[in-house]
Design a protein around this motif. Structure first.
Motif, PDB file in Angstrom:
ATOM      1  N   HIS A 173     -45.828  17.515  20.352  1.00  0.00           N
ATOM      2  CA  HIS A 173     -46.447  16.116  20.562  1.00  0.00           C
ATOM      3  C   HIS A 173     -45.646  15.178  21.240  1.00  0.00           C
ATOM      4  O   HIS A 173     -44.404  15.240  21.308  1.00  0.00           O
ATOM      5  CB  HIS A 173     -46.351  15.610  18.741  1.00  0.00           C
ATOM      6  CG  HIS A 173     -47.432  16.509  18.233  1.00  0.00           C
ATOM      7  ND1 HIS A 173     -48.702  16.366  17.892  1.00  0.00           N
ATOM      8  CD2 HIS A 173     -46.831  17.501  17.087  1.00  0.00           C
ATOM      9  CE1 HIS A 173     -49.106  17.281  17.275  1.00  0.00           C
ATOM     10  NE2 HIS A 173     -47.910  17.906  16.600  1.00  0.00           N
ATOM     11  N   ILE A 226     -44.741  12.190  11.177  1.00  0.00           N
ATOM     12  CA  ILE A 226     -44.311  13.146  12.334  1.00  0.00           C
ATOM     13  C   ILE A 226     -43.444  14.235  11.309  1.00  0.00           C
ATOM     14  O   ILE A 226     -42.990  13.750  10.333  1.00  0.00           O
ATOM     15  CB  ILE A 226     -43.573  12.706  13.479  1.00  0.00           C
ATOM     16  CG1 ILE A 226     -42.428  11.674  12.838  1.00  0.00           C
ATOM     17  CG2 ILE A 226     -44.379  11.869  14.275  1.00  0.00           C
ATOM     18  CD1 ILE A 226     -41.522  11.403  14.074  1.00  0.00           C
ATOM     19  N   THR A 286     -41.101  16.280  18.816  1.00  0.00           N
ATOM     20  CA  THR A 286     -41.933  14.959  19.210  1.00  0.00           C
ATOM     21  C   THR A 286     -41.172  14.398  20.280  1.00  0.00           C
ATOM     22  O   THR A 286     -40.044  13.960  20.136  1.00  0.00           O
ATOM     23  CB  THR A 286     -42.052  13.875  18.147  1.00  0.00           C
ATOM     24  OG1 THR A 286     -43.054  14.372  16.802  1.00  0.00           O
ATOM     25  CG2 THR A 286     -42.686  12.582  18.634  1.00  0.00           C
TER      26      THR A 286
END
Length: 218
Positions: A175, A218, A149
């Protein structure tokens, strides 16, 4: 791990009943983000990344809270709050440490250039649990690992859209979410994010906008 986005560059990460906050600045809902916090990471000294009054209040109210920041800023905070000096630790590129149950790796070293007439200051980017990367005010790419992420500084006095997109493409995280977004209007933000999303997708990055206060696992 739960990530909550706050205004501008502030995010809160939570796992196993503990909370870590990165860059609670004066543009952010610092008092909300810092509520019940266990550890604080600050990338650099600019006020949009550290609300000094709110941060020092958190340290004074709870002696278990630990803060990490570049050495110059850490020294300034110790001087401002000597009673909390032992809670304030230096962070530098290459450092690795554990705090509040989170594993932290430090990257970068300096703030992106704003203008040749403005001195460059220290900036430390943080990777949390080898997964989430907050670069602060820089486009330093973390080496030696593949983050999952990426928190993307979408707009700043030191950047342009080309550099933002190239940063996303270079990191290639699956992401990405926006940070450093308070200086853009809704129209401008949509324009910039459309480029990030479109080009990032070509290189395997799914970009998503998070509203202030919105959380995502996440």
């Amino acid at each position: 791990m739960l990530l909550t986005k706050y205004t501008h560059a502030c995010v809160r990460l939570e796992q196993a009943g503990q909370a870590l906050v990165i860059d609670p600045g004066v543009f952010s809902e610092s008092s909300v983000a810092l509520n019940g916090v266990d550890a604080i990471l600050v990338t650099h000294e600019h006020a949009d990344h550290i609300d000094q009054e709110a941060v020092l209040s958190s340290l004074r109210e709870n002696t278990r809270v630990v803060l990490y920041a570049p050495s110059g800023l850490a020294a300034t905070l110790r001087e401002a709050a000597p009673e909390a000096a032992e809670q304030i630790q230096d962070a530098a590129p290459g450092d690795e440490f554990s705090t509040a149950g989170f594993q932290i790796r430090c990257f970068g070293g300096q703030h992106a250039l704003i203008h040749t007439s403005i001195p460059v200051i220290a900036n430390v980017g943080y990777v949390v649990n080898d997964s989430v990367y907050h670069p602060g005010d820089s486009f330093s790419v973390p080496h030696g690992l593949q983050v999952k992420t990426l928190l993307v500084p979408v707009h700043a006095p030191w950047s342009k859209v080309e550099e933002v997109v190239d940063f996303v493409v270079s990191v290639r995280a699956p992401h990405a979410f926006q940070i450093h977004d308070s200086l853009l209007t809704e129209t401008g933000l949509g324009f910039t994010e459309s480029h990030i999303g479109r080009i990032g997708a070509l290189h395997g990055t799914e970009f998503r906008h998070l509203a202030s206060g919105e959380s995502v696992e996440i």
